[in-house]
Design a protein around this motif. Structure first.
Motif, PDB file in Angstrom:
ATOM      1  N   HIS A 154     -14.234  12.188   8.503  1.00 35.53           N
ATOM      2  CA  HIS A 154     -13.622  13.136   7.564  1.00 35.53           C
ATOM      3  C   HIS A 154     -14.013  14.570   7.926  1.00 35.53           C
ATOM      4  O   HIS A 154     -13.224  15.502   7.740  1.00 35.53           O
ATOM      5  CB  HIS A 154     -14.054  12.829   6.134  1.00 35.53           C
ATOM      6  CG  HIS A 154     -13.280  11.725   5.499  1.00 35.53           C
ATOM      7  ND1 HIS A 154     -12.280  11.936   4.579  1.00 35.53           N
ATOM      8  CD2 HIS A 154     -13.341  10.379   5.670  1.00 35.53           C
ATOM      9  CE1 HIS A 154     -11.761  10.778   4.203  1.00 35.53           C
ATOM     10  NE2 HIS A 154     -12.399   9.813   4.855  1.00 35.53           N
ATOM     11  N   TYR A 196      -6.218  16.109   9.456  1.00 33.96           N
ATOM     12  CA  TYR A 196      -6.328  14.711   9.842  1.00 33.96           C
ATOM     13  C   TYR A 196      -6.890  14.539  11.251  1.00 33.96           C
ATOM     14  O   TYR A 196      -7.691  13.640  11.494  1.00 33.96           O
ATOM     15  CB  TYR A 196      -4.971  14.023   9.730  1.00 33.96           C
ATOM     16  CG  TYR A 196      -4.526  13.828   8.306  1.00 33.96           C
ATOM     17  CD1 TYR A 196      -5.287  13.078   7.420  1.00 33.96           C
ATOM     18  CD2 TYR A 196      -3.347  14.403   7.837  1.00 33.96           C
ATOM     19  CE1 TYR A 196      -4.898  12.899   6.098  1.00 33.96           C
ATOM     20  CE2 TYR A 196      -2.940  14.226   6.518  1.00 33.96           C
ATOM     21  CZ  TYR A 196      -3.718  13.474   5.655  1.00 33.96           C
ATOM     22  OH  TYR A 196      -3.326  13.303   4.350  1.00 33.96           O
ATOM     23  N   ARG A 250       0.840  -1.206   0.000  1.00 33.56           N
ATOM     24  CA  ARG A 250       0.000   0.000   0.000  1.00 33.56           C
ATOM     25  C   ARG A 250       0.876   1.258   0.000  1.00 33.56           C
ATOM     26  O   ARG A 250       0.535   2.257  -0.639  1.00 33.56           O
ATOM     27  CB  ARG A 250      -0.926  -0.002   1.214  1.00 33.56           C
ATOM     28  CG  ARG A 250      -1.960   1.123   1.197  1.00 33.56           C
ATOM     29  CD  ARG A 250      -2.996   0.928   2.274  1.00 33.56           C
ATOM     30  NE  ARG A 250      -3.975   1.997   2.280  1.00 33.56           N
ATOM     31  CZ  ARG A 250      -4.994   2.085   3.128  1.00 33.56           C
ATOM     32  NH1 ARG A 250      -5.169   1.119   4.038  1.00 33.56           N
ATOM     33  NH2 ARG A 250      -5.830   3.101   3.083  1.00 33.56           N
ATOM     34  N   ALA A 295       0.994   3.986  -3.003  1.00 31.47           N
ATOM     35  CA  ALA A 295       0.670   5.384  -2.687  1.00 31.47           C
ATOM     36  C   ALA A 295       1.772   6.331  -3.147  1.00 31.47           C
ATOM     37  O   ALA A 295       1.495   7.476  -3.541  1.00 31.47           O
ATOM     38  CB  ALA A 295       0.439   5.538  -1.189  1.00 31.47           C
ATOM     39  N   HIS A 310      -2.738   9.806   6.282  1.00 27.56           N
ATOM     40  CA  HIS A 310      -3.642   9.710   5.128  1.00 27.56           C
ATOM     41  C   HIS A 310      -4.320   8.341   5.073  1.00 27.56           C
ATOM     42  O   HIS A 310      -5.530   8.251   4.806  1.00 27.56           O
ATOM     43  CB  HIS A 310      -2.852   9.955   3.839  1.00 27.56           C
ATOM     44  CG  HIS A 310      -3.641   9.686   2.597  1.00 27.56           C
ATOM     45  ND1 HIS A 310      -4.621  10.543   2.130  1.00 27.56           N
ATOM     46  CD2 HIS A 310      -3.604   8.633   1.723  1.00 27.56           C
ATOM     47  CE1 HIS A 310      -5.145  10.033   1.031  1.00 27.56           C
ATOM     48  NE2 HIS A 310      -4.553   8.887   0.755  1.00 27.56           N
ATOM     49  N   PHE A 311      -3.563   7.303   5.344  1.00 26.09           N
ATOM     50  CA  PHE A 311      -4.143   5.954   5.338  1.00 26.09           C
ATOM     51  C   PHE A 311      -5.220   5.817   6.418  1.00 26.09           C
ATOM     52  O   PHE A 311      -6.269   5.213   6.189  1.00 26.09           O
ATOM     53  CB  PHE A 311      -3.055   4.912   5.572  1.00 26.09           C
ATOM     54  CG  PHE A 311      -2.132   4.696   4.403  1.00 26.09           C
ATOM     55  CD1 PHE A 311      -2.539   4.996   3.109  1.00 26.09           C
ATOM     56  CD2 PHE A 311      -0.851   4.189   4.592  1.00 26.09           C
ATOM     57  CE1 PHE A 311      -1.693   4.794   2.023  1.00 26.09           C
ATOM     58  CE2 PHE A 311       0.006   3.978   3.528  1.00 26.09           C
ATOM     59  CZ  PHE A 311      -0.412   4.287   2.232  1.00 26.09           C
ATOM     60  N   GLU A 362      -8.198   7.731   5.243  1.00 29.65           N
ATOM     61  CA  GLU A 362      -8.773   7.053   4.076  1.00 29.65           C
ATOM     62  C   GLU A 362      -9.661   5.891   4.506  1.00 29.65           C
ATOM     63  O   GLU A 362     -10.671   5.587   3.844  1.00 29.65           O
ATOM     64  CB  GLU A 362      -7.645   6.549   3.179  1.00 29.65           C
ATOM     65  CG  GLU A 362      -8.064   6.178   1.777  1.00 29.65           C
ATOM     66  CD  GLU A 362      -6.866   5.877   0.892  1.00 29.65           C
ATOM     67  OE1 GLU A 362      -6.775   6.464  -0.208  1.00 29.65           O
ATOM     68  OE2 GLU A 362      -6.006   5.053   1.304  1.00 29.65           O
ATOM     69  N   ASP A 363      -9.325   5.259   5.612  1.00 31.04           N
ATOM     70  CA  ASP A 363     -10.099   4.116   6.110  1.00 31.04           C
ATOM     71  C   ASP A 363     -11.216   4.540   7.058  1.00 31.04           C
ATOM     72  O   ASP A 363     -11.894   3.689   7.640  1.00 31.04           O
ATOM     73  CB  ASP A 363      -9.168   3.136   6.833  1.00 31.04           C
ATOM     74  CG  ASP A 363      -8.179   2.474   5.883  1.00 31.04           C
ATOM     75  OD1 ASP A 363      -8.374   2.581   4.657  1.00 31.04           O
ATOM     76  OD2 ASP A 363      -7.204   1.868   6.368  1.00 31.04           O
ATOM     77  N   SER A 364     -11.413   5.847   7.229  1.00 23.22           N
ATOM     78  CA  SER A 364     -12.430   6.359   8.158  1.00 23.22           C
ATOM     79  C   SER A 364     -13.726   6.688   7.426  1.00 23.22           C
ATOM     80  O   SER A 364     -13.746   6.831   6.194  1.00 23.22           O
ATOM     81  CB  SER A 364     -11.908   7.609   8.869  1.00 23.22           C
ATOM     82  OG  SER A 364     -10.711   7.335   9.574  1.00 23.22           O
TER      83      SER A 364
END
Length: 485
Positions: A373, A398, A336, A340, A362-363, A366-368
């Protein structure tokens, strides 16, 4: 009688004393540091609460209440979202919120309490005195050989009595002090001090060895004489002889700072970094070349699909990730990370802790989900101290989502609108050296927030941004009272 005189003095000059206390709290932090935190951190938290409550009781206005509501909404929604998801560590998140809220809370409080010219002067002279105290502390730390190097492993740079975690904060504080010290050189009537301050600024900033201090040095040495010349030409006001000499001194120090750069600790640090990057990258490129691969010419798809290249690239990435954000490998997987970063082999990117920490953040985002967000994810998602972001602007997104970053941008835009309105309404009168100092400080500190994790999230550094904001609020609210030149 003496007791009453002391109380009256404290009551009258409490703002100045509060500001001068700040570098002393940094010294206290250095000598009392432990795993549980520092005594100065708790003192700052108590002072924040006391100051805000006092402002709320004595000086609240519609603007004060609106700003307070925005602060409460931003952080309140963030905390509620963390509870919605099942808090990972509420205590850690609340501590992080307290550190971040410190800057806006103090800005709002000082904007309300420092509501006249005499109190604004206390802020100004408080910063002057804090800079002097910091200078004395650095000198003492060097004399006693007890200073903290700016770069510990390389033993480069002088940060004084500063904790390891606050070395970045210190360079931001020094940047702010340099700007105000330069203003002090133009302001003072003492000839010896007027011409001594510029070389002191230069030595302090160069020996710190950070890009922050070196670039601020150049901005200060070029900015002040250029502004003075611009103001003189625009307003058709003759510059007095001492000021002309001082402008020439600034210009000479600007040129000198550029000329001696190859011999500075900053340049030495850059050389070490570039040598490390180049050696690691070239070794890998040569290794792949020996196997018959031109790694630079290969696309991401080719790198990922070729088993030999993929294996070698995985080992190469592992080497850097273990040196920066090791937990990212186990949490998200090497593939990953490679994807990226588009399979880059640039060591300058892979060994940049700031970049890798942002990628890790960021990861997580991204998974949230969507609400996260909006409000940001809980600080408990940062499982190790080394994962914490070193860029405040990214951290605000973030950790506090679109609402958090949007709130900061909204306030900055509002202050910019007030500044623009002042320029439109009274352009000539607003072209004062104090206003230039405030604007330069504001722009540089906000810019440094993009390279630092201190201006929004470390109370010992963010307090100065709070003071600058409070002074800008006053300057744009009372244009008729500005008399500094």
């Amino acid at each position: 009688m003496k007791k009453n005189n002391l109380l009256n003095t404290l009551r009258e000059y409490w703002i100045l004393l509060f500001i001068v206390l700040q570098p002393l709290l940094d010294v206290l932090a250095y000598w009392t540091q432990n795993d549980a935190g520092t005594a100065s951190g708790y003192i700052r938290l108590v002072l924040m609460v006391v100051l805000y409550v006092y402002a709320f009781c004595k000086k609240r206005s519609p603007a004060f209440l609106a700003a307070s509501a925005l602060i409460a909404l931003t952080f309140g929604l963030h905390i509620l979202n963390g509870l919605r998801l099942g808090s990972i560590s509420l205590s850690a998140d609340l501590k992080a919120v307290a550190r971040v809220a410190y800057m806006p809370v103090m800005a709002v409080s000082f904007a309300a309490l420092a509501d006249d010219e005499s109190k604004q002067k206390q802020i100004l002279y408080g910063i002057f005195l804090s800079a002097a105290v910091t200078g004395v502390v650095i000198i003492l730390s060097v004399i006693t050989d007890t200073y903290m190097p700016t770069y510990i492993l390389e033993n480069l740079g002088i940060s004084g009595w500063v904790t390891d975690s606050n070395r970045c904060c210190h360079s931001d504080i020094m940047a702010c002090f340099a700007i105000f010290a330069a203003y002090g050189a133009f302001l003072t009537k003492k000839t010896w001090l007027k011409f001594l301050l510029p070389p002191i600024i230069m030595v302090a900033m160069i020996t710190n060895a950070t890009s922050t201090c070196y670039l601020t040095l150049l901005a200060v040495m070029a900015g002040f004489p250029v502004f003075c010349l611009f103001r003189s030409l625009l307003l058709k006001k003759k510059i007095d002889r001492l000021t002309r000499i001082l402008m020439a001194e600034f210009a000479l120090l600007f040129a000198f700072s550029i000329a001696i750069y190859p011999y500075t600790p900053r340049h030495k640090m850059e050389e070490l970094k570039h040598a490390f990057y180049s050696d690691n990258e070239q070794q890998f490129v040569q290794e792949m070349s020996d196997l018959g691969y031109d790694i630079y010419a290969m696309s991401l798809e080719e790198k990922m699909s070729d088993p030999v290249v993929h294996e070698k690239l995985t080992v190469y990435y592992n080497r850097f990730i273990c040196n920066t954000v090791m937990s990212m490998r186990d949490r998200f997987g090497i593939d990953r990370v490679i994807t990226a970063l588009d399979g880059t082999v640039s060591a300058a990117i892979l060994d940049d802790g700031r970049i890798m920490k942002r990628l890790n953040a960021h990861f997580i985002m991204e998974d949230s989900d969507f609400l996260t967000h909006l409000t940001g994810y809980e600080f408990g998602n940062i499982r190790n101290a080394y994962e914490d972001l070193e860029n405040d602007w990214h951290a605000m997104y973030y950790y506090y989502g679109y609402i958090g970053i949007g709130s900061y941008i909204l306030v900055i835009a509002y202050l910019a609108w007030r500044i623009l309105k002042l320029l439109i309404r009274s352009f000539g009168e607003s072209l004062t050296l104090l206003n230039f100092t405030l604007l330069l400080s504001f722009v540089i500190l906000l810019g440094l927030a993009g390279f630092s994790g201190a201006l929004f999230r470390r109370p010992n550094a963010s307090i100065y941004l709070s003071l600058v904001i409070a002074m800008i609020w006053h300057a744009t609210r009372l244009p008729d009272r500005l008399s500094h030149s």
